[in-house]
Write a protein that holds these residues in place. Sequence first.
Motif, short mmCIF file in Angstrom:
data_model
loop_
_atom_site.label_atom_id
_atom_site.label_comp_id
_atom_site.label_asym_id
_atom_site.label_seq_id
_atom_site.Cartn_x
_atom_site.Cartn_y
_atom_site.Cartn_z
N ILE A 35 0.79 -1.07 0.36
CA ILE A 35 -0.08 0.02 -0.31
C ILE A 35 1.00 1.19 0.26
O ILE A 35 2.00 1.45 0.74
N PHE A 40 -2.36 6.32 -0.31
CA PHE A 40 -3.38 4.54 0.30
C PHE A 40 -3.49 3.75 -0.54
O PHE A 40 -4.40 3.25 -0.32
N VAL A 56 -6.84 1.01 5.44
CA VAL A 56 -6.83 2.96 4.94
C VAL A 56 -7.25 3.54 5.78
O VAL A 56 -6.63 4.44 5.91
#
Length: 86
Positions: A35, A40, A56
């Motif tokens: 990520i 993100f 996230v």
Amino acid sequence: MPEISRFLGISIMMYFNDHSPPHFHVKYNESRALISISDFKLIEGKLPARILGLVVEWAELHKDELIKNWEMIQKTGNFIKIEPLV
């Protein structure tokens, strides 16, 4: 690879001397993903949608700490643990 946080069966890790862009690794059961810290977004891999949402959410709360960890791990190999999602 240092584990910088763990919550709900999700492990968040960073590698020493890893490639750019700044990112973190996520492990959940058999799923793996990278990520991006800047936005993100999923760089590589796959996570169940619910897990990606939790990751996230956690990352948004801890963006400054993630950036600091990325810089520290790359320069010195040191890192700080980051609080889990509660």
